[in-house]
Enzyme design. Structure first.
Site, PDB file in Angstrom:
ATOM      1  N   LYS A 145       0.920  -1.232   0.010  1.00  0.00           N
ATOM      2  CA  LYS A 145       0.042  -0.104  -0.092  1.00  0.00           C
ATOM      3  C   LYS A 145       0.887   1.281  -0.165  1.00  0.00           C
ATOM      4  O   LYS A 145       2.093   1.221   0.451  1.00  0.00           O
ATOM      5  CB  LYS A 145      -1.049  -0.023   1.279  1.00  0.00           C
ATOM      6  CG  LYS A 145      -2.133   0.754   1.060  1.00  0.00           C
ATOM      7  CD  LYS A 145      -2.969   0.209   0.197  1.00  0.00           C
ATOM      8  CE  LYS A 145      -4.426   0.810   0.356  1.00  0.00           C
ATOM      9  NZ  LYS A 145      -5.312   0.044  -0.438  1.00  0.00           N
TER      10      LYS A 145
HETATM   11  P1  NAD Z   1     -12.997   7.592  -2.886  1.00  0.00           P
HETATM   12  O1  NAD Z   1     -12.238   8.973  -2.820  1.00  0.00           O
HETATM   13  O2  NAD Z   1     -13.477   7.297  -4.685  1.00  0.00           O
HETATM   14  O3  NAD Z   1     -14.472   7.785  -2.103  1.00  0.00           O
HETATM   15  C1  NAD Z   1     -14.589   7.871  -0.816  1.00  0.00           C
HETATM   16  C2  NAD Z   1     -15.862   8.538  -0.397  1.00  0.00           C
HETATM   17  O4  NAD Z   1     -15.880   8.418   0.998  1.00  0.00           O
HETATM   18  C3  NAD Z   1     -16.127   9.835  -0.605  1.00  0.00           C
HETATM   19  O5  NAD Z   1     -17.346  10.058  -1.424  1.00  0.00           O
HETATM   20  C4  NAD Z   1     -15.609  10.830   0.204  1.00  0.00           C
HETATM   21  O6  NAD Z   1     -16.473  11.927  -0.008  1.00  0.00           O
HETATM   22  C5  NAD Z   1     -16.474   9.884   1.064  1.00  0.00           C
HETATM   23  N1  NAD Z   1     -15.706  10.031   2.707  1.00  0.00           N
HETATM   24  C6  NAD Z   1     -14.710  10.601   3.216  1.00  0.00           C
HETATM   25  N2  NAD Z   1     -14.673  10.780   4.478  1.00  0.00           N
HETATM   26  C7  NAD Z   1     -15.996  10.566   4.774  1.00  0.00           C
HETATM   27  C8  NAD Z   1     -16.460  10.509   6.048  1.00  0.00           C
HETATM   28  N3  NAD Z   1     -15.958  10.869   7.185  1.00  0.00           N
HETATM   29  N4  NAD Z   1     -17.965  10.253   6.015  1.00  0.00           N
HETATM   30  C9  NAD Z   1     -18.520   9.821   5.104  1.00  0.00           C
HETATM   31  N5  NAD Z   1     -18.055   9.641   3.738  1.00  0.00           N
HETATM   32  C10 NAD Z   1     -16.589  10.122   3.771  1.00  0.00           C
HETATM   33  O7  NAD Z   1     -12.265   6.253  -2.566  1.00  0.00           O
HETATM   34  P2  NAD Z   1     -12.638   4.814  -3.036  1.00  0.00           P
HETATM   35  O8  NAD Z   1     -11.546   4.328  -3.682  1.00  0.00           O
HETATM   36  O9  NAD Z   1     -14.197   4.510  -3.258  1.00  0.00           O
HETATM   37  O10 NAD Z   1     -12.382   3.994  -1.639  1.00  0.00           O
HETATM   38  C11 NAD Z   1     -13.191   3.863  -0.496  1.00  0.00           C
HETATM   39  C12 NAD Z   1     -12.982   2.932   0.685  1.00  0.00           C
HETATM   40  O11 NAD Z   1     -12.947   1.656  -0.333  1.00  0.00           O
HETATM   41  C13 NAD Z   1     -11.456   2.951   0.890  1.00  0.00           C
HETATM   42  O12 NAD Z   1     -11.551   2.667   2.393  1.00  0.00           O
HETATM   43  C14 NAD Z   1     -10.668   2.194   0.115  1.00  0.00           C
HETATM   44  O13 NAD Z   1      -9.511   1.615   0.922  1.00  0.00           O
HETATM   45  C15 NAD Z   1     -11.659   1.065  -0.091  1.00  0.00           C
HETATM   46  N6  NAD Z   1     -11.102   0.123  -1.399  1.00  0.00           N
HETATM   47  C16 NAD Z   1     -11.145   0.809  -2.593  1.00  0.00           C
HETATM   48  C17 NAD Z   1     -10.843   0.249  -3.464  1.00  0.00           C
HETATM   49  C18 NAD Z   1     -10.810   0.736  -4.912  1.00  0.00           C
HETATM   50  O14 NAD Z   1     -10.630  -0.007  -5.887  1.00  0.00           O
HETATM   51  N7  NAD Z   1     -10.850   2.178  -5.331  1.00  0.00           N
HETATM   52  C19 NAD Z   1     -10.388  -1.216  -3.609  1.00  0.00           C
HETATM   53  C20 NAD Z   1     -10.670  -1.915  -2.372  1.00  0.00           C
HETATM   54  C21 NAD Z   1     -10.991  -1.037  -1.129  1.00  0.00           C
END
Ligand code: NAD
Length: 461
Positions: A145
């Protein structure tokens, strides 16, 4: 493990300003002001959460302490300085991290996060989670990561590009298609991957397989952007079958309407399910009659805050109320530690599908289990992203492209197989899915590490 906070952080203390549109928007956007309303979060760290679940599995597997120490510590941890000239004429010195946790099963693989809370501890935890995740879905990678402690929503596109390029220039020596392959995570997207690939190419020649989650125009894979959300829904469908739930009759809530959350919502809505609540870093909304998941995703992609969405009878609610909404399925898809000891009891959903990494603290997990909530854990549920990243890497290495149906079919097969393996193990050992998933992942990594001679000795547990 440190005491879990009963008093979670207040809004004023919270500095979280994640990029709201994450994986999708590639257009220049004005820097956003600080977020307004956020739900409470536990003060237990991601590292404590991941270590706790590892320790539970370690005891159950009877792993020796010395073997466990190798497995829980990182292979390599890199911290770099990223001095960036900002638009205001000043140099801001960001810190960038890349942690390679375990490479027994293949090259290191894991996302890159741009977020103000990024630190070594968090990156370390997320890297370990990737090691177990890639093993659970049986793709030939280790776990890694990375992250930069910056606030992308407060930066211009030029500033974000400078950070992405300098970060790549500083860590490229430990990366590469056979060493370590980054991908997007919170606050980064396909555009950021394109800049990083371009920077890597300046030194090594055109190398699309050096990062995944790239734009389609740069050998990205069809289906990658939606893959994590889609994978969540594939996993949920398996659970629904088993729990006798009809997905088309489900009411669901999504916390964090970014890449993962909004795609999971669109996929579930396409099955006929009703989205009754959603949130982003700026606030939360609720509609009993149902929100249009696609329209809401378009609104977010255009830079709109969810609380500004005025269709479908949407009303603004306190972000802490989101968790307590009447629904069948709750999807945490924002950050770690958002379901904690103080709010877990208010969860009304029958099923929690973890899109975010480490959204549930160990104490909250116990509360959910005691309440009979069926938790599909992050380490399996959100693996769809890395699975399609693997497909992208495979396609890049061959300079070949599959169509989206083929990608989705292959993703479905892998998610169903992983779900079945974890579920069968949970049945066999009479443990929750999370414990079974960790057991399975750790066992496979130990097997690979021992077979290649990285760890050895008679009588390893
Ligand atoms: P992103 O940046 O696209 O979206 C994150 C979302 O969460 C945004 O809408 C943001 O406004 C919101 N957010 C942030 N802080 C917040 C809060 N305090 N309360 C409510 N909403 C809040 O990120 P993502 O890629 O969608 O990732 C989201 C989660 O999924 C993370 O934990 C990431 O590690 C995990 N994840 C992502 C992927 C991927 O392929 N992108 C894969 C596996 C896991």
């Amino acid at each position: 493990m440190a005491e879990e906070a009963t008093a979670a952080r207040s809004e004023d203390q919270e500095e979280d300003t994640a990029d709201r549109d994450g994986g999708s928007s590639e257009e220049e956007q004005e820097p956003k002001p600080q977020q307004k309303e956020t739900p409470t979060r536990a003060e237990v760290s991601n590292y404590e959460i991941v270590t706790h679940y590892f320790d539970v599995a370690k005891e159950r597997l009877g792993l020796r302490d010395d073997v466990a120490e190798v497995l829980m510590s990182s292979y390599r941890e890199v911290k770099v300085q990223i001095p960036i000239p900002m638009e205001d004429g000043r140099i801001h010195c960001f810190s960038g991290f890349r942690v390679q946790h375990n490479g027994a099963r293949g090259p290191y693989k894991g996302g890159i996060r741009f977020h103000p809370e990024v630190d070594l501890d968090e990156v370390r935890a997320l890297a370990a989670l990737m090691t177990w995740k890639t093993a659970i879905v049986e793709i030939p990678y280790g776990g890694a990561k990375g992250g930069v402690n910056c606030s992308p929503s407060d930066m211009t596109e030029d500033e974000r590009q400078r950070v992405a390029r300098q970060f790549m220039a500083k860590i490229e020596k430990v990366l590469g298609p056979t060493r370590d392959i980054p991908a997007p995570d919170v606050g980064t997207n396909a555009q950021v991957m394109a800049w990083m690939m371009d920077e890597y190419g300046k030194l090594h020649g055109h190398t699309p397989a050096c990062v995944t989650g790239k734009p389609i125009s740069l050998e990205g894979s069809w289906g990658r952007e939606a893959a994590t959300g889609r994978g969540l829904v594939y996993a949920f469908k398996e659970a629904a079958n088993q729990l006798d739930i009809d997905p088309s009759e489900v009411k669901f809530v999504v916390q964090g309407y970014g890449n993962v959350g909004s795609w999971a919502a669109r996929e579930l809505a396409d099955l006929g399910a009703t989205l009754v609540g959603a949130s982003d870093a700026y606030g939360a909304i609720h509609s009993e009659k149902g929100l249009d998941a696609h329209a809401l995703a378009d609104h977010a992609k255009e830079g709109g805050e969810l609380v500004e969405f005025d269709g479908d009878g949407a009303e603004k609610i306190d972000p802490d109320e989101l968790l307590a909404l009447e629904c069948d399925v709750f999807i945490p898809a924002a950050l770690g530690g958002m379901i904690h000891e103080s709010n877990a009891d208010s969860v009304k959903a029958r099923v929690v599908v973890e899109g975010a990494n480490s959204p549930t603290t160990p104490k909250a997990d116990d509360i959910l289990n005691d309440k009979g909530v069926f938790v599909i854990p992050d380490v399996m549920a959100n693996a769809g992203g890395v699975v399609v990243s693997y497909f992208e890497w495979v396609q890049n290495l061959q300079h070949f492209r599959w169509d989206e149906d083929e990608v989705n079919d292959r993703l479905g097969k892998i998610m169903r197989k992983a779900y079945k393996a974890v579920h069968d193990r949970a049945d066999e050992d009479d443990v929750p899915l999370r414990v079974a998933a960790y057991e399975l992942g750790i066992e496979r990594v130990v097997d690979a590490a021992r077979t290649r001679g990285y760890i050895g000795g008679e009588g390893d547990g």
